[in-house]
Design a protein around this motif. Structure first.
Motif, PDB file in Angstrom:
ATOM      1  N   GLN A  44       8.383 -18.910  14.045  1.00  0.00           N
ATOM      2  CA  GLN A  44       9.140 -20.327  13.740  1.00  0.00           C
ATOM      3  C   GLN A  44      10.253 -19.821  13.065  1.00  0.00           C
ATOM      4  OE1 GLN A  44       8.249 -22.123  16.372  1.00  0.00           O
ATOM      5  NE2 GLN A  44       6.707 -21.210  16.889  1.00  0.00           N
ATOM      6  N   TRP A  45       9.866 -19.155  11.959  1.00  0.00           N
ATOM      7  CA  TRP A  45      11.473 -19.147  11.077  1.00  0.00           C
ATOM      8  C   TRP A  45      11.603 -17.512  10.711  1.00  0.00           C
ATOM      9  CZ3 TRP A  45      12.245 -24.326  10.132  1.00  0.00           C
ATOM     10  CH2 TRP A  45      11.365 -25.487  10.416  1.00  0.00           C
ATOM     11  N   HIS A  46      12.810 -17.696  10.670  1.00  0.00           N
ATOM     12  CA  HIS A  46      13.462 -16.136   9.947  1.00  0.00           C
ATOM     13  C   HIS A  46      13.099 -16.147   7.942  1.00  0.00           C
ATOM     14  CE1 HIS A  46      16.253 -15.776  13.282  1.00  0.00           C
ATOM     15  NE2 HIS A  46      16.232 -17.156  13.558  1.00  0.00           N
ATOM     16  N   GLU A  47      12.989 -14.878   7.733  1.00  0.00           N
ATOM     17  CA  GLU A  47      12.044 -14.988   6.431  1.00  0.00           C
ATOM     18  C   GLU A  47      12.184 -16.320   5.769  1.00  0.00           C
ATOM     19  OE1 GLU A  47      15.543 -12.102   5.138  1.00  0.00           O
ATOM     20  OE2 GLU A  47      16.565 -13.531   6.689  1.00  0.00           O
ATOM     21  N   PRO A  48      10.596 -16.896   5.790  1.00  0.00           N
ATOM     22  CA  PRO A  48      10.332 -18.131   5.662  1.00  0.00           C
ATOM     23  C   PRO A  48      10.072 -18.876   4.238  1.00  0.00           C
ATOM     24  CG  PRO A  48       8.557 -16.885   7.248  1.00  0.00           C
ATOM     25  CD  PRO A  48      10.145 -16.722   6.779  1.00  0.00           C
ATOM     26  N   THR A  49      10.174 -17.275   3.731  1.00  0.00           N
ATOM     27  CA  THR A  49       9.697 -17.451   1.862  1.00  0.00           C
ATOM     28  C   THR A  49      11.633 -17.708   1.482  1.00  0.00           C
ATOM     29  OG1 THR A  49      10.213 -15.157   1.753  1.00  0.00           O
ATOM     30  CG2 THR A  49       7.274 -15.793   1.922  1.00  0.00           C
ATOM     31  N   LYS A  50      12.543 -18.196   2.168  1.00  0.00           N
ATOM     32  CA  LYS A  50      13.903 -17.572   1.269  1.00  0.00           C
ATOM     33  C   LYS A  50      14.441 -19.520   1.953  1.00  0.00           C
ATOM     34  CE  LYS A  50      15.581 -12.475   1.296  1.00  0.00           C
ATOM     35  NZ  LYS A  50      16.231 -12.100   2.004  1.00  0.00           N
ATOM     36  N   PHE A  51      15.050 -19.647   0.873  1.00  0.00           N
ATOM     37  CA  PHE A  51      15.348 -20.453   1.276  1.00  0.00           C
ATOM     38  C   PHE A  51      16.601 -20.947   1.808  1.00  0.00           C
ATOM     39  CE2 PHE A  51      18.569 -24.362  -0.913  1.00  0.00           C
ATOM     40  CZ  PHE A  51      17.449 -25.527  -0.698  1.00  0.00           C
ATOM     41  N   ILE A  52      16.620 -21.509   2.981  1.00  0.00           N
ATOM     42  CA  ILE A  52      18.097 -21.549   3.890  1.00  0.00           C
ATOM     43  C   ILE A  52      18.102 -22.325   4.463  1.00  0.00           C
ATOM     44  CG2 ILE A  52      19.156 -19.658   5.674  1.00  0.00           C
ATOM     45  CD1 ILE A  52      16.882 -17.615   4.951  1.00  0.00           C
ATOM     46  N   PRO A  53      19.025 -23.615   4.221  1.00  0.00           N
ATOM     47  CA  PRO A  53      18.866 -24.423   4.537  1.00  0.00           C
ATOM     48  C   PRO A  53      19.549 -24.781   5.760  1.00  0.00           C
ATOM     49  CG  PRO A  53      20.208 -25.028   2.549  1.00  0.00           C
ATOM     50  CD  PRO A  53      19.814 -23.607   2.500  1.00  0.00           C
ATOM     51  N   GLU A  54      21.016 -23.383   6.200  1.00  0.00           N
ATOM     52  CA  GLU A  54      21.375 -23.499   7.629  1.00  0.00           C
ATOM     53  C   GLU A  54      20.008 -23.332   8.952  1.00  0.00           C
ATOM     54  OE1 GLU A  54      21.970 -22.112   4.552  1.00  0.00           O
ATOM     55  OE2 GLU A  54      24.428 -22.596   4.140  1.00  0.00           O
ATOM     56  N   ARG A  55      18.810 -23.158   8.583  1.00  0.00           N
ATOM     57  CA  ARG A  55      18.085 -23.504   9.958  1.00  0.00           C
ATOM     58  C   ARG A  55      17.326 -24.702  10.337  1.00  0.00           C
ATOM     59  NH1 ARG A  55      13.378 -20.166   7.896  1.00  0.00           N
ATOM     60  NH2 ARG A  55      13.897 -19.812   5.764  1.00  0.00           N
ATOM     61  N   PHE A  56      18.538 -25.584   9.760  1.00  0.00           N
ATOM     62  CA  PHE A  56      18.107 -27.066  10.223  1.00  0.00           C
ATOM     63  C   PHE A  56      19.753 -27.120  10.783  1.00  0.00           C
ATOM     64  CE2 PHE A  56      14.787 -27.010   7.583  1.00  0.00           C
ATOM     65  CZ  PHE A  56      14.079 -27.098   8.379  1.00  0.00           C
ATOM     66  N   ASP A  57      20.833 -26.287  10.878  1.00  0.00           N
ATOM     67  CA  ASP A  57      21.779 -26.285  10.965  1.00  0.00           C
ATOM     68  C   ASP A  57      22.158 -25.884  13.110  1.00  0.00           C
ATOM     69  OD1 ASP A  57      24.634 -26.642  12.127  1.00  0.00           O
ATOM     70  OD2 ASP A  57      25.610 -25.506  10.312  1.00  0.00           O
ATOM     71  N   PRO A  58      21.743 -26.592  13.680  1.00  0.00           N
ATOM     72  CA  PRO A  58      21.695 -26.361  15.495  1.00  0.00           C
ATOM     73  C   PRO A  58      23.095 -25.548  15.531  1.00  0.00           C
ATOM     74  CG  PRO A  58      21.367 -29.190  15.628  1.00  0.00           C
ATOM     75  CD  PRO A  58      22.152 -28.346  14.295  1.00  0.00           C
ATOM     76  N   THR A  59      23.925 -25.496  15.042  1.00  0.00           N
ATOM     77  CA  THR A  59      25.386 -24.538  15.223  1.00  0.00           C
ATOM     78  C   THR A  59      25.096 -23.183  14.093  1.00  0.00           C
ATOM     79  OG1 THR A  59      26.299 -24.746  13.339  1.00  0.00           O
ATOM     80  CG2 THR A  59      26.712 -26.154  15.523  1.00  0.00           C
ATOM     81  N   SER A  60      23.657 -23.159  13.694  1.00  0.00           N
ATOM     82  CA  SER A  60      23.909 -21.800  12.671  1.00  0.00           C
ATOM     83  C   SER A  60      22.699 -21.013  13.629  1.00  0.00           C
ATOM     84  CB  SER A  60      22.605 -22.475  11.638  1.00  0.00           C
ATOM     85  OG  SER A  60      22.113 -21.186  10.766  1.00  0.00           O
ATOM     86  N   GLU A  61      22.864 -19.785  13.379  1.00  0.00           N
ATOM     87  CA  GLU A  61      22.041 -18.280  14.152  1.00  0.00           C
ATOM     88  C   GLU A  61      20.164 -18.664  13.489  1.00  0.00           C
ATOM     89  OE1 GLU A  61      22.652 -14.718  11.593  1.00  0.00           O
ATOM     90  OE2 GLU A  61      23.958 -15.614  10.797  1.00  0.00           O
ATOM     91  N   TYR A  62      20.360 -19.086  12.221  1.00  0.00           N
ATOM     92  CA  TYR A  62      18.897 -19.589  11.833  1.00  0.00           C
ATOM     93  C   TYR A  62      18.175 -20.244  12.818  1.00  0.00           C
ATOM     94  CZ  TYR A  62      21.129 -16.828   8.200  1.00  0.00           C
ATOM     95  OH  TYR A  62      20.638 -15.136   7.329  1.00  0.00           O
ATOM     96  N   PHE A  63      18.485 -21.551  13.446  1.00  0.00           N
ATOM     97  CA  PHE A  63      18.331 -22.494  13.398  1.00  0.00           C
ATOM     98  C   PHE A  63      17.108 -21.592  15.220  1.00  0.00           C
ATOM     99  CE2 PHE A  63      18.767 -26.277  16.678  1.00  0.00           C
ATOM    100  CZ  PHE A  63      17.649 -27.188  15.985  1.00  0.00           C
ATOM    101  N   LEU A  64      17.533 -21.273  15.453  1.00  0.00           N
ATOM    102  CA  LEU A  64      16.416 -20.615  16.615  1.00  0.00           C
ATOM    103  C   LEU A  64      14.809 -20.125  15.838  1.00  0.00           C
ATOM    104  CD1 LEU A  64      18.934 -19.942  19.772  1.00  0.00           C
ATOM    105  CD2 LEU A  64      17.824 -21.626  19.583  1.00  0.00           C
ATOM    106  N   LYS A  65      14.229 -19.378  17.260  1.00  0.00           N
ATOM    107  CA  LYS A  65      13.755 -19.020  16.730  1.00  0.00           C
ATOM    108  C   LYS A  65      13.828 -17.683  16.522  1.00  0.00           C
ATOM    109  CE  LYS A  65       9.959 -19.527  20.011  1.00  0.00           C
ATOM    110  NZ  LYS A  65       8.134 -19.772  20.652  1.00  0.00           N
ATOM    111  N   PRO A  66      12.940 -16.488  15.525  1.00  0.00           N
ATOM    112  CA  PRO A  66      13.464 -15.144  15.521  1.00  0.00           C
ATOM    113  C   PRO A  66      12.873 -13.937  16.764  1.00  0.00           C
ATOM    114  CG  PRO A  66      12.084 -16.115  13.598  1.00  0.00           C
ATOM    115  CD  PRO A  66      12.185 -16.929  14.529  1.00  0.00           C
ATOM    116  N   GLY A  67      14.551 -13.725  16.984  1.00  0.00           N
ATOM    117  CA  GLY A  67      14.316 -13.009  18.114  1.00  0.00           C
ATOM    118  C   GLY A  67      14.332 -13.590  19.387  1.00  0.00           C
ATOM    119  N   THR A  68      14.783 -14.862  19.642  1.00  0.00           N
ATOM    120  CA  THR A  68      15.026 -15.222  20.839  1.00  0.00           C
ATOM    121  C   THR A  68      16.208 -16.458  21.250  1.00  0.00           C
ATOM    122  OG1 THR A  68      13.639 -17.872  20.154  1.00  0.00           O
ATOM    123  CG2 THR A  68      12.387 -15.291  20.553  1.00  0.00           C
TER     124      THR A  68
END
Ligand code: HEM
Length: 156
Positions: free
Chosen positions: A60-84
């Motif tokens: 569900q999460w890109h690199e889950p042990t890393k602190f990446i606030p952008e994963r909650f930004d709908p415009t970010s590449e980190y927002f979607l499930k990894p590889g999908t």
């Protein structure tokens, strides 16, 4: 105005993802045999939801042990499930639990944290020794036995 501070919201959510104040839910007990995701659970089994486990699921999460606030930004590449191109399962992020016994204080808590943090950020400057950024002893654990010195100075 606080409602415009999107990045602050992403930071708060990322902290709640990586270090949820409740790691597990209260225990639940089955009253009859149930099947969850193909697994049969007998009657009278005690179970709890592992919130932190959901928050570190690498499906569900890109690199889950890393602190990446952008994963909650709908415009970010980190927002979607990894590889999908799929959005995450809503149950991937549940610091306030889920269902009927989820936290009724969630909207209040999220607003309160935002108000308090924005006050602390606007009134004080914070600094730590640069080498601390790469020090492996700096972790979220409260009982790691390591104390991080933070220099706090009042803004003029
Ligand atoms: C960051 C802040 C907070 C977090 C992460 C949080 C998290 C949670 C979680 C995970 C539960 C479910 C616990 C369980 O499995 O039994 C819960 C329940 C609850 N929370 Fe919070 N909470 C927060 C703040 C608050 C605040 C500010 C209030 C009240 C103003 C509040 C009131 C409650 C109540 C009354 C319950 C019990 C609900 C029930 O059993 O039906 N919480 N909270």
């Amino acid at each position: 105005m606080l409602s415009e501070c999107d990045y602050l919201t992403y930071v708060i959510k990322e902290v709640l993802r990586m270090d949820p104040p409740s790691v597990y839910s209260s225990p639940y007990m089955t009253y009859e045999e149930v099947e969850i995701c193909g697994i049969k659970i007998p009657s009278k089994t005690k179970m709890a939801i592992n919130f932190a486990g959901c928050h570190y699921n690498s499906d569900q999460w890109h690199e889950p042990t890393k602190f990446i606030p952008e994963r909650f930004d709908p415009t970010s590449e980190y927002f979607l499930k990894p590889g999908t191109d799929d959005v995450r399962d809503p149950l991937a992020f549940i610091p306030f639990s889920t269902g009927k016994r989820s936290c009724p204080g969630m909207p209040f808590a999220l607003t309160e944290i935002k108000v308090y943090l924005s006050f602390l950020i606007s009134k004080f400057d914070y600094s730590i020794e640069p080498e601390m950024f790469s020090n492996p002893n700096v972790r979220f654990e409260q009982d790691s036995g390591f104390e991080l010195d933070i220099k706090i100075t009042k803004k003029h």
